[in-house]
Design a protein around this motif. Structure first.
Motif, PDB file in Angstrom:
ATOM      1  N   CYS A   5      -6.141  62.058   0.894  1.00  0.00           N
ATOM      2  CA  CYS A   5      -6.499  62.956   1.985  1.00  0.00           C
ATOM      3  C   CYS A   5      -5.915  64.339   1.723  1.00  0.00           C
ATOM      4  O   CYS A   5      -4.753  64.483   1.316  1.00  0.00           O
ATOM      5  CB  CYS A   5      -5.988  62.412   3.312  1.00  0.00           C
ATOM      6  SG  CYS A   5      -6.447  63.433   4.743  1.00  0.00           S
ATOM      7  N   ALA A   6      -6.713  65.383   1.955  1.00  0.00           N
ATOM      8  CA  ALA A   6      -6.298  66.758   1.690  1.00  0.00           C
ATOM      9  C   ALA A   6      -5.599  67.411   2.874  1.00  0.00           C
ATOM     10  O   ALA A   6      -5.176  68.566   2.769  1.00  0.00           O
ATOM     11  CB  ALA A   6      -7.515  67.599   1.287  1.00  0.00           C
ATOM     12  N   ALA A   7      -5.446  66.718   3.995  1.00  0.00           N
ATOM     13  CA  ALA A   7      -4.854  67.329   5.184  1.00  0.00           C
ATOM     14  C   ALA A   7      -3.348  67.503   5.026  1.00  0.00           C
ATOM     15  O   ALA A   7      -2.676  66.725   4.342  1.00  0.00           O
ATOM     16  CB  ALA A   7      -5.151  66.478   6.412  1.00  0.00           C
ATOM     17  N   PHE A  27     -15.630  66.729   1.603  1.00  0.00           N
ATOM     18  CA  PHE A  27     -15.900  68.012   2.244  1.00  0.00           C
ATOM     19  C   PHE A  27     -17.366  68.374   2.017  1.00  0.00           C
ATOM     20  O   PHE A  27     -17.912  68.148   0.926  1.00  0.00           O
ATOM     21  CB  PHE A  27     -15.002  69.105   1.657  1.00  0.00           C
ATOM     22  CG  PHE A  27     -13.635  69.168   2.281  1.00  0.00           C
ATOM     23  CD1 PHE A  27     -13.286  70.208   3.114  1.00  0.00           C
ATOM     24  CD2 PHE A  27     -12.696  68.176   2.016  1.00  0.00           C
ATOM     25  CE1 PHE A  27     -12.024  70.267   3.683  1.00  0.00           C
ATOM     26  CE2 PHE A  27     -11.439  68.228   2.581  1.00  0.00           C
ATOM     27  CZ  PHE A  27     -11.101  69.278   3.427  1.00  0.00           C
ATOM     28  N   PRO A  28     -18.037  68.942   3.023  1.00  0.00           N
ATOM     29  CA  PRO A  28     -19.464  69.300   2.896  1.00  0.00           C
ATOM     30  C   PRO A  28     -19.639  70.561   2.055  1.00  0.00           C
ATOM     31  O   PRO A  28     -19.937  71.652   2.571  1.00  0.00           O
ATOM     32  CB  PRO A  28     -19.897  69.526   4.346  1.00  0.00           C
ATOM     33  CG  PRO A  28     -18.646  69.979   5.039  1.00  0.00           C
ATOM     34  CD  PRO A  28     -17.520  69.236   4.380  1.00  0.00           C
ATOM     35  N   ARG A  34     -20.709  74.560   7.804  1.00  0.00           N
ATOM     36  CA  ARG A  34     -19.892  73.396   8.160  1.00  0.00           C
ATOM     37  C   ARG A  34     -18.618  73.354   7.321  1.00  0.00           C
ATOM     38  O   ARG A  34     -17.540  73.005   7.812  1.00  0.00           O
ATOM     39  CB  ARG A  34     -20.711  72.126   7.947  1.00  0.00           C
ATOM     40  CG  ARG A  34     -20.037  70.864   8.488  1.00  0.00           C
ATOM     41  CD  ARG A  34     -20.910  69.662   8.258  1.00  0.00           C
ATOM     42  NE  ARG A  34     -20.246  68.418   8.614  1.00  0.00           N
ATOM     43  CZ  ARG A  34     -20.611  67.236   8.149  1.00  0.00           C
ATOM     44  NH1 ARG A  34     -21.628  67.140   7.312  1.00  0.00           N
ATOM     45  NH2 ARG A  34     -19.957  66.138   8.508  1.00  0.00           N
ATOM     46  N   LEU A  35     -18.718  73.739   6.039  1.00  0.00           N
ATOM     47  CA  LEU A  35     -17.528  73.779   5.180  1.00  0.00           C
ATOM     48  C   LEU A  35     -16.497  74.759   5.726  1.00  0.00           C
ATOM     49  O   LEU A  35     -15.286  74.489   5.702  1.00  0.00           O
ATOM     50  CB  LEU A  35     -17.935  74.163   3.758  1.00  0.00           C
ATOM     51  CG  LEU A  35     -16.790  74.312   2.748  1.00  0.00           C
ATOM     52  CD1 LEU A  35     -16.080  72.988   2.543  1.00  0.00           C
ATOM     53  CD2 LEU A  35     -17.292  74.859   1.433  1.00  0.00           C
ATOM     54  N   ALA A  36     -16.967  75.906   6.219  1.00  0.00           N
ATOM     55  CA  ALA A  36     -16.041  76.890   6.772  1.00  0.00           C
ATOM     56  C   ALA A  36     -15.289  76.325   7.978  1.00  0.00           C
ATOM     57  O   ALA A  36     -14.090  76.588   8.160  1.00  0.00           O
ATOM     58  CB  ALA A  36     -16.819  78.148   7.166  1.00  0.00           C
ATOM     59  N   LYS A  37     -15.979  75.524   8.794  1.00  0.00           N
ATOM     60  CA  LYS A  37     -15.322  74.911   9.950  1.00  0.00           C
ATOM     61  C   LYS A  37     -14.278  73.896   9.497  1.00  0.00           C
ATOM     62  O   LYS A  37     -13.188  73.826  10.061  1.00  0.00           O
ATOM     63  CB  LYS A  37     -16.361  74.247  10.845  1.00  0.00           C
ATOM     64  CG  LYS A  37     -17.346  75.217  11.489  1.00  0.00           C
ATOM     65  CD  LYS A  37     -18.409  74.492  12.299  1.00  0.00           C
ATOM     66  CE  LYS A  37     -19.411  75.455  12.903  1.00  0.00           C
ATOM     67  NZ  LYS A  37     -20.479  74.746  13.666  1.00  0.00           N
ATOM     68  N   TRP A  38     -14.608  73.083   8.518  1.00  0.00           N
ATOM     69  CA  TRP A  38     -13.644  72.104   8.003  1.00  0.00           C
ATOM     70  C   TRP A  38     -12.420  72.814   7.426  1.00  0.00           C
ATOM     71  O   TRP A  38     -11.280  72.431   7.687  1.00  0.00           O
ATOM     72  CB  TRP A  38     -14.296  71.243   6.923  1.00  0.00           C
ATOM     73  CG  TRP A  38     -15.184  70.151   7.430  1.00  0.00           C
ATOM     74  CD1 TRP A  38     -16.097  70.226   8.425  1.00  0.00           C
ATOM     75  CD2 TRP A  38     -15.230  68.794   6.951  1.00  0.00           C
ATOM     76  NE1 TRP A  38     -16.723  69.021   8.610  1.00  0.00           N
ATOM     77  CE2 TRP A  38     -16.213  68.119   7.712  1.00  0.00           C
ATOM     78  CE3 TRP A  38     -14.557  68.102   5.958  1.00  0.00           C
ATOM     79  CZ2 TRP A  38     -16.526  66.779   7.501  1.00  0.00           C
ATOM     80  CZ3 TRP A  38     -14.867  66.766   5.737  1.00  0.00           C
ATOM     81  CH2 TRP A  38     -15.835  66.110   6.507  1.00  0.00           C
ATOM     82  N   LYS A  39     -12.661  73.838   6.613  1.00  0.00           N
ATOM     83  CA  LYS A  39     -11.552  74.557   5.986  1.00  0.00           C
ATOM     84  C   LYS A  39     -10.673  75.222   7.044  1.00  0.00           C
ATOM     85  O   LYS A  39      -9.446  75.259   6.927  1.00  0.00           O
ATOM     86  CB  LYS A  39     -12.117  75.601   5.024  1.00  0.00           C
ATOM     87  CG  LYS A  39     -11.077  76.325   4.205  1.00  0.00           C
ATOM     88  CD  LYS A  39     -11.745  77.155   3.119  1.00  0.00           C
ATOM     89  CE  LYS A  39     -10.702  77.923   2.328  1.00  0.00           C
ATOM     90  NZ  LYS A  39     -10.188  79.066   3.040  1.00  0.00           N
ATOM     91  N   ARG A  40     -11.304  75.754   8.083  1.00  0.00           N
ATOM     92  CA  ARG A  40     -10.540  76.399   9.152  1.00  0.00           C
ATOM     93  C   ARG A  40      -9.703  75.371   9.904  1.00  0.00           C
ATOM     94  O   ARG A  40      -8.561  75.637  10.290  1.00  0.00           O
ATOM     95  CB  ARG A  40     -11.509  77.094  10.112  1.00  0.00           C
ATOM     96  CG  ARG A  40     -10.864  77.809  11.277  1.00  0.00           C
ATOM     97  CD  ARG A  40     -11.903  78.605  12.045  1.00  0.00           C
ATOM     98  NE  ARG A  40     -11.317  79.296  13.177  1.00  0.00           N
ATOM     99  CZ  ARG A  40     -11.255  78.814  14.400  1.00  0.00           C
ATOM    100  NH1 ARG A  40     -11.747  77.614  14.666  1.00  0.00           N
ATOM    101  NH2 ARG A  40     -10.701  79.510  15.375  1.00  0.00           N
ATOM    102  N   ALA A  41     -10.251  74.170  10.079  1.00  0.00           N
ATOM    103  CA  ALA A  41      -9.511  73.127  10.794  1.00  0.00           C
ATOM    104  C   ALA A  41      -8.340  72.617   9.974  1.00  0.00           C
ATOM    105  O   ALA A  41      -7.266  72.332  10.509  1.00  0.00           O
ATOM    106  CB  ALA A  41     -10.462  71.976  11.140  1.00  0.00           C
ATOM    107  N   TYR A  52     -14.174  67.031  -5.217  1.00  0.00           N
ATOM    108  CA  TYR A  52     -13.221  65.927  -5.264  1.00  0.00           C
ATOM    109  C   TYR A  52     -12.247  65.951  -4.085  1.00  0.00           C
ATOM    110  O   TYR A  52     -11.238  65.245  -4.098  1.00  0.00           O
ATOM    111  CB  TYR A  52     -12.428  65.966  -6.574  1.00  0.00           C
ATOM    112  CG  TYR A  52     -13.299  65.940  -7.803  1.00  0.00           C
ATOM    113  CD1 TYR A  52     -14.042  64.803  -8.135  1.00  0.00           C
ATOM    114  CD2 TYR A  52     -13.408  67.047  -8.630  1.00  0.00           C
ATOM    115  CE1 TYR A  52     -14.860  64.775  -9.249  1.00  0.00           C
ATOM    116  CE2 TYR A  52     -14.226  67.029  -9.757  1.00  0.00           C
ATOM    117  CZ  TYR A  52     -14.944  65.890 -10.054  1.00  0.00           C
ATOM    118  OH  TYR A  52     -15.755  65.862 -11.167  1.00  0.00           O
ATOM    119  N   SER A  53     -12.501  66.785  -3.081  1.00  0.00           N
ATOM    120  CA  SER A  53     -11.627  66.885  -1.912  1.00  0.00           C
ATOM    121  C   SER A  53     -12.146  65.985  -0.789  1.00  0.00           C
ATOM    122  O   SER A  53     -13.353  65.962  -0.522  1.00  0.00           O
ATOM    123  CB  SER A  53     -11.549  68.332  -1.426  1.00  0.00           C
ATOM    124  OG  SER A  53     -11.057  69.177  -2.452  1.00  0.00           O
TER     125      SER A  53
END
Length: 388
Positions: A5-7, A27-28, A34-41, A52-53
């Motif tokens: 997990c990358a978190a 990650f999308p 959607r990727l920007a939202k994941w990265k921001r979260a 590979y993330s």
């Protein structure tokens, strides 16, 4: 590959957790917004997700998953965004793998602004927006946004990948090369002539050239052919194959111009096809300034001694010459001529050419020319010696 997990502050890894309780989700990468939202979260500093993330299922709310999917077969809904994270400070005794996940100092002020920054690529630890490194555009592919790099970046990527070692590729994973000069600025059209430059590229080219020469020498020792076998259709002209250079300066003359002297190199090659490729380059005898260039192909009519030259000249003239082959004497006469609409007058109306391999191994060429106001007159005469 071990999936983890990358978190931040999450140590879940595939094989170390109960797969019936924890699943991992990529990650999308192909969906920019959607990727920007994941990265921001996730809020990781100086980090960019790749193919590979992963994030584990513990960072998503239960309603983020499609109904009917359980255990490790869970599937996220199309718009699912992670929202459960532990951003508490990391203890000094935490393992190194956890400390590497640095928390961003602050969240982006505007989600839309973050989305337009697009994925970034890192080089030697410095992160830059992709728009500063790659020229291209975002477009819709079905329901997903996909980034399509320009031709410049694609060509650079292929050159960079093929011209570097595996270790170098591992240190520099990005489109093109950092010092690329041919890449266009954002908003400009990228050229199609991009290629890697610099000492590293030259060193790689030299190593490749030396390797080719070593392979050829090794094949010669074993008695193996170093080039493609000559096609039987062009075997009668095999005495032309190779490189030739003028033994001494040739003589050029015509009634409408002053006499001159020149040197010339000829190169005849083949790749196993029933055709010979050729290139002629002429230079001024004293100044070595490039003068005339011709290139084209030679074909033989099967079962006959009929030969055809297809020639393109740098003066804007294109011609087809045909003639007869008698042993090692080849005589040709122009059959068709075409020229650019702005070619200078007087226009060439006819050309005849004679090649002869002499008993001493030297090649002799004589060219005659006719224009609109001059009869067929000898124009060039030169003798060559074989250089390879």
């Amino acid at each position: 590959m071990v999936i983890s997990c990358a978190a931040v502050n999450c140590t879940n890894r595939q094989g170390k957790v109960d797969k019936t309780e924890v699943s991992f989700h990529r990650f999308p990468i192909k969906n920019a917004s959607r990727l920007a939202k994941w990265k921001r979260a996730v809020r990781r500093e100086n980090w960019m997700p790749n193919k590979y993330s992963f994030l584990c299922s513990q960072h998503f709310t239960p309603d983020s998953f499609l109904p009917g999917c359980e255990d490790q077969h869970r599937q996220l809904k199309a718009g699912a965004v992670p929202s459960i994270f532990d951003f508490s400070p990391v203890d000094k005794g935490t393992r190194g793998s956890l400390r590497k996940k640095m928390l961003s100092a602050q969240e982006p002020e505007d989600e839309e602004e973050e989305a337009y920054k697009r994925p970034t690529q890192s080089h030697r630890g410095q992160s830059k927006p992709l728009s500063q490194q790659t020229v291209g555009e975002w477009s819709l592919d079905g329901e997903q946004e996909v980034f399509k790099p320009s031709s410049c970046d694609l060509i650079d990527a292929l050159h960079s990948y093929s011209s570097t070692s595996r270790q170098e590729r591992g240190r520099c994973r990005h489109w093109g090369s950092p010092g690329r000069e041919a890449c266009a600025k954002p908003g400009e059209r990228a050229p199609l002539t991009a290629r890697p430059t610099g000492p590293r590229y030259r060193a790689v080219t030299q190593r490749r050239h030396r390797a080719v020469l070593q392979i050829r020498r090794f094949r010669r020792r074993l008695g193996l052919p170093t080039e493609a076998p000559v096609n039987p259709a062009i075997a009668p002209l095999d005495w032309l194959l190779g490189s030739w250079e003028s033994d001494e300066p040739g003589e050029g003359s015509f009634p409408t111009i002053a006499p001159f002297r020149y040197t010339e190199t000829l190169h005849f090659s083949q790749v196993g096809q029933p055709v010979i490729n050729f290139m002629f380059n002429a230079y001024h005898a004293e100044s070595k300034k490039p003068l005339h260039r011709e290139c084209g192909f030679i074909r033989i009519q099967p079962g006959t001694n009929r030969v055809a030259f297809i020639i393109a000249q740098n003066s804007g003239l294109v011609e087809i010459e045909e003639g007869e082959l008698a042993g090692q004497l080849l005589s040709l006469q122009s059959q068709a001529l075409a020229r650019t609409s702005f070619a200078k007058e007087p226009h060439v109306q006819q050309i005849s050419r004679l090649f002869q391999l002499r008993a001493d191994g030297k090649l002799e060429q004589t060219v005659s020319m006719m224009t609109g106001d001059q009869p067929l007159t000898q124009h060039l005469h030169i003798t060559y010696r074989r250089s390879s």
